[in-house]
Design an enzyme around this catalytic site. Structure first.
Site, PDB file in Angstrom:
ATOM      1  N   PRO A 127       0.752  -1.147   0.085  1.00 19.81           N
ATOM      2  CA  PRO A 127      -0.056  -0.006   0.020  1.00 19.81           C
ATOM      3  C   PRO A 127       0.690   1.292   0.109  1.00 19.81           C
ATOM      4  O   PRO A 127       0.497   2.427  -0.549  1.00 19.81           O
ATOM      5  CB  PRO A 127      -0.836  -0.068   1.125  1.00 19.81           C
ATOM      6  CG  PRO A 127      -0.898  -1.635   1.521  1.00 19.81           C
ATOM      7  CD  PRO A 127       0.286  -2.142   1.166  1.00 19.81           C
ATOM      8  N   THR A 157      -1.600  -9.489  -8.826  1.00 14.82           N
ATOM      9  CA  THR A 157      -2.283 -10.301 -10.094  1.00 14.82           C
ATOM     10  C   THR A 157      -2.134 -11.733  -9.734  1.00 14.82           C
ATOM     11  O   THR A 157      -1.170 -12.015  -9.536  1.00 14.82           O
ATOM     12  CB  THR A 157      -1.563  -9.675 -11.311  1.00 14.82           C
ATOM     13  OG1 THR A 157      -1.535  -8.459 -11.432  1.00 14.82           O
ATOM     14  CG2 THR A 157      -2.484 -10.257 -12.601  1.00 14.82           C
ATOM     15  N   GLU A 365       5.221  -2.796 -14.424  1.00 16.36           N
ATOM     16  CA  GLU A 365       6.641  -3.247 -14.605  1.00 16.36           C
ATOM     17  C   GLU A 365       7.476  -1.922 -14.496  1.00 16.36           C
ATOM     18  O   GLU A 365       8.359  -1.711 -15.366  1.00 16.36           O
ATOM     19  CB  GLU A 365       6.884  -3.960 -15.720  1.00 16.36           C
ATOM     20  CG  GLU A 365       5.870  -5.156 -16.208  1.00 16.36           C
ATOM     21  CD  GLU A 365       6.225  -6.200 -15.037  1.00 16.36           C
ATOM     22  OE1 GLU A 365       7.217  -6.182 -14.594  1.00 16.36           O
ATOM     23  OE2 GLU A 365       5.277  -7.172 -14.968  1.00 16.36           O
ATOM     24  N   THR A 367       6.628   2.388 -14.078  1.00 19.69           N
ATOM     25  CA  THR A 367       5.975   3.682 -14.697  1.00 19.69           C
ATOM     26  C   THR A 367       6.824   4.110 -15.754  1.00 19.69           C
ATOM     27  O   THR A 367       8.080   4.236 -15.523  1.00 19.69           O
ATOM     28  CB  THR A 367       5.402   4.671 -13.866  1.00 19.69           C
ATOM     29  OG1 THR A 367       6.829   5.573 -13.237  1.00 19.69           O
ATOM     30  CG2 THR A 367       4.797   4.228 -12.631  1.00 19.69           C
TER      31      THR A 367
HETATM   32  C1  LIG Z   1      -3.663  -3.456 -12.362  1.00 20.21           C
HETATM   33  C2  LIG Z   1      -2.534  -3.583 -11.626  1.00 20.21           C
HETATM   34  C3  LIG Z   1      -1.871  -4.690 -11.596  1.00 20.21           C
HETATM   35  C4  LIG Z   1      -0.652  -4.991 -11.015  1.00 20.21           C
HETATM   36  N1  LIG Z   1       0.043  -6.075 -10.568  1.00 20.21           N
HETATM   37  C5  LIG Z   1       0.822  -6.354  -9.851  1.00 20.21           C
HETATM   38  C6  LIG Z   1       1.422  -7.557  -9.311  1.00 20.21           C
HETATM   39  O1  LIG Z   1       1.158  -8.518  -9.810  1.00 20.21           O
HETATM   40  N2  LIG Z   1       2.444  -7.431  -8.408  1.00 20.21           N
HETATM   41  C7  LIG Z   1       3.110  -6.348  -7.956  1.00 20.21           C
HETATM   42  O2  LIG Z   1       3.886  -6.279  -7.049  1.00 20.21           O
HETATM   43  N3  LIG Z   1       2.646  -5.216  -8.216  1.00 20.21           N
HETATM   44  C8  LIG Z   1       1.604  -5.038  -9.178  1.00 20.21           C
HETATM   45  N4  LIG Z   1       1.066  -3.922  -9.499  1.00 20.21           N
HETATM   46  C9  LIG Z   1       1.699  -2.638  -9.037  1.00 20.21           C
HETATM   47  C10 LIG Z   1       2.454  -1.715  -9.963  1.00 20.21           C
HETATM   48  O3  LIG Z   1       3.581  -2.301 -10.203  1.00 20.21           O
HETATM   49  C11 LIG Z   1       2.576  -0.482  -9.326  1.00 20.21           C
HETATM   50  O4  LIG Z   1       1.507   0.260  -9.114  1.00 20.21           O
HETATM   51  C12 LIG Z   1       3.911   0.519 -10.128  1.00 20.21           C
HETATM   52  O5  LIG Z   1       4.945  -0.156  -9.770  1.00 20.21           O
HETATM   53  C13 LIG Z   1       3.657   1.777  -9.468  1.00 20.21           C
HETATM   54  O6  LIG Z   1       3.801   1.824  -8.244  1.00 20.21           O
HETATM   55  P1  LIG Z   1       2.879   2.837  -7.446  1.00 20.21           P
HETATM   56  O7  LIG Z   1       1.308   2.607  -7.895  1.00 20.21           O
HETATM   57  O8  LIG Z   1       2.995   2.635  -5.756  1.00 20.21           O
HETATM   58  O9  LIG Z   1       3.098   4.379  -7.864  1.00 20.21           O
HETATM   59  P2  LIG Z   1       4.234   5.236  -7.045  1.00 20.21           P
HETATM   60  O10 LIG Z   1       5.607   4.573  -7.002  1.00 20.21           O
HETATM   61  O11 LIG Z   1       3.773   5.904  -5.892  1.00 20.21           O
HETATM   62  O12 LIG Z   1       4.130   6.548  -8.111  1.00 20.21           O
HETATM   63  C14 LIG Z   1       3.451   7.485  -8.308  1.00 20.21           C
HETATM   64  C15 LIG Z   1       3.939   8.269  -9.268  1.00 20.21           C
HETATM   65  O13 LIG Z   1       5.175   9.168  -8.929  1.00 20.21           O
HETATM   66  C16 LIG Z   1       5.959   8.859  -9.983  1.00 20.21           C
HETATM   67  N5  LIG Z   1       7.321   8.424  -9.208  1.00 20.21           N
HETATM   68  C17 LIG Z   1       7.523   7.520  -8.289  1.00 20.21           C
HETATM   69  N6  LIG Z   1       8.908   7.509  -8.211  1.00 20.21           N
HETATM   70  C18 LIG Z   1       9.479   8.260  -9.123  1.00 20.21           C
HETATM   71  C19 LIG Z   1      10.967   8.579  -9.302  1.00 20.21           C
HETATM   72  N7  LIG Z   1      12.128   8.072  -8.673  1.00 20.21           N
HETATM   73  N8  LIG Z   1      11.253   9.331 -10.465  1.00 20.21           N
HETATM   74  C20 LIG Z   1      10.111   9.761 -10.887  1.00 20.21           C
HETATM   75  N9  LIG Z   1       8.754   9.739 -10.789  1.00 20.21           N
HETATM   76  C21 LIG Z   1       8.438   8.831  -9.806  1.00 20.21           C
HETATM   77  C22 LIG Z   1       5.402   7.598 -10.834  1.00 20.21           C
HETATM   78  O14 LIG Z   1       5.840   7.703 -11.996  1.00 20.21           O
HETATM   79  C23 LIG Z   1       3.952   8.123 -10.745  1.00 20.21           C
HETATM   80  O15 LIG Z   1       3.788   8.726 -11.654  1.00 20.21           O
HETATM   81  C24 LIG Z   1      -0.084  -3.700 -10.328  1.00 20.21           C
HETATM   82  C25 LIG Z   1      -0.617  -2.275 -10.828  1.00 20.21           C
HETATM   83  C26 LIG Z   1      -2.018  -2.379 -11.143  1.00 20.21           C
HETATM   84  C27 LIG Z   1      -2.527  -0.933 -11.358  1.00 20.21           C
END
Ligand SMILES: Cc1cc2nc3c(=O)[nH]c(=O)nc-3n(C[C@H](O)[C@H](O)[C@H](O)COP(=O)(O)OP(=O)(O)OC[C@H]3O[C@@H](n4cnc5c(N)ncnc54)[C@H](O)[C@@H]3O)c2cc1C
Length: 387
Positions: A127, A157, A365, A367
């Site tokens: 989270p 997933t 994988e 952003t």
């Molecule tokens: C439908 C779905 C399926 C998924 N399946 C899996 C799964 O099977 N296993 C798993 O482990 N995860 C899974 N995920 C999670 C996914 O990998 C994460 O959502 C993703 O890695 C982004 O992390 P966050 O959502 O915490 O966003 P954050 O890391 O909080 O990012 C928020 C924003 O900040 C930006 N940001 C953050 N850090 C930086 C930086 N250093 N430089 C520039 N910009 C930055 C990002 O680009 C983004 O715009 C899934 C997500 C979704 C939506």
């Protein structure tokens, strides 16, 4: 840069194409809207051996080359991207286990994962931490010959089918830098304290579940530590995401291809002012733009995939392909929707699903913004070059 599919790769693509046209395309719209689990499609993918894509042949897998791996995700996503999710995190996890697991772990799990009898996924995100994986809070405390795991994972997933589920944990929460205290534990689904607590509501990517998973005093024996050595978890996870990026780039190509197919057919059939809408220059410009982006995304994805088969470390190439192809998928889906006019907004037509599925490609994988940083750092640091 000169890229051709081999005869074997073409045959493989044709087999997949026939499967997708027969088993996925006719049911995707209805099943996606009803929320029905695609059990029959999963059985079909088992018959084709697709759960063994990333499993070495000695364990009963297909050990597909990376271009064929990409073709699989492209074709399936042309039918319905959500289905690619069932195979995607399973394959990332199989790849990680095959590359980093102990002999005993590989013997125990890979044959059943290759056949699809067992399925898996990968639990990294929490989270409070997605991109910043060193900020995770799930811990695994040593107790005799066991680890006791506590924490919450988010967006996982395949969580309802994964057994085992590889979970990224902190085995030494005080380690500096943090990654030196991070490990992966293969958690069996029936372990007391392991609970899939909710299916997260989503814009698209239906057909596969994305869940919150709570680990409350989950006790696993030390034999479940991936590779048998603590402190390697982050590196094990990140190396497996390289194939994951190819997988997402290829899914994006599949979405873009379907957007093109739907837009072309609609532009020919729909009439306005006494002519097919494809006769209007404005529609032609959008169609051409879709075709250009689609073909460029496809070539870049196959290029990055073929570099991986050359045995070259290719996080820059896979990152570039993933960034470009995922942005292309979103643009193509949006343009296809515009070409459909009001019907593009209707749940009776396929393009609204493409429009809902495409944005995830820029998030999963890594952003795209984070990957842009990774690519730029490699170029500036001289560890990668293009041309
Ligand atoms: C439908 C779905 C399926 C998924 N399946 C899996 C799964 O099977 N296993 C798993 O482990 N995860 C899974 N995920 C999670 C996914 O990998 C994460 O959502 C993703 O890695 C982004 O992390 P966050 O959502 O915490 O966003 P954050 O890391 O909080 O990012 C928020 C924003 O900040 C930006 N940001 C953050 N850090 C930086 C930086 N250093 N430089 C520039 N910009 C930055 C990002 O680009 C983004 O715009 C899934 C997500 C979704 C939506």
């Amino acid at each position: 840069m000169d890229f051709q599919l081999s005869d074997e790769q073409k045959m493989y693509r044709d087999t997949l194409r026939a499967f997708v046209d027969k088993e996925i395309v006719p049911v995707a719209k209805e099943w996606e809207h009803s929320g029905r689990y695609p059990t029959e499609i999963v059985e079909g993918m088992k018959r084709l051996g697709l759960f063994g894509l990333a499993v070495p042949e000695e364990y009963g897998g297909l050990a597909a080359d990376t271009v064929s791996f990409a073709l699989t995700f492209e074709e399936i996503s042309r039918g319905w991207m959500g289905i690619a999710g069932i195979l995607g995190s399973h394959s990332v996890s199989c790849w990680m286990l095959a590359r980093h697991g102990t002999d005993e772990q590989k013997q125990r799990y890979l044959p059943a994962l290759a056949s699809g009898e067992r399925r898996t996924g990968i639990a990294l995100t929490e989270p409070g931490a997605g991109t910043d994986l060193q900020g995770i809070r799930t811990t695994a405390r040593r107790d005799g010959d066991d680890y006791v795991v506590d924490g919450t994972k988010m967006w996982i997933t395949n969580a309802r089918y994964a057994d085992p589920l590889p979970v990224l944990v902190k085995t030494d929460p005080k380690a500096e830098p943090a990654h030196k205290g991070m490990s992966i534990l293969l958690v069996p689904a029936d372990t007391p304290g392991f609970t899939v607590t909710q299916d997260i509501g989503k814009l698209g990517y239906k057909g596969t579940e994305s869940c919150e998973v709570v680990l409350d005093g989950v006790r696993v024996p030390e034999s479940q530590l991936l590779g048998g050595v603590e402190g390697r978890g982050l590196q094990q996870a990140l190396s497996s995401l390289e194939t994951g990026r190819i997988n997402i780039a290829a899914r994006s190509v599949g979405i873009a291809q379907r957007a093109y197919d739907e837009a072309l057919s609609y532009a020919r059939d729909r009439t306005a002012f006494g002519q097919a809408i494809g006769e209007f220059q404005a529609v032609q410009l959008r169609l051409a733009e879709i075709a250009v982006k689609l073909q460029a995304a496809r070539l870049m994805t196959y290029w990055a995939a073929s570099r991986m088969d050359d045995g070259v470390r290719m996080d820059t190439e896979s990152g570039m392909a993933k960034i470009f192809a995922s942005e292309a998928a979103l643009d193509c889906a949006t343009d296809a929707m515009r070409i459909h006019g009001g019907y593009g907004y209707s749940t009776e037509f396929e393009v609204e699903r493409l429009y809902r599925d495409a944005p995830l490609m820029s998030i999963g994988e890594g952003t795209n913004d984070v990957l842009r940083g990774v690519v730029a750092k490699a170029l500036l640091g001289g560890t990668a070059s293009i041309g």
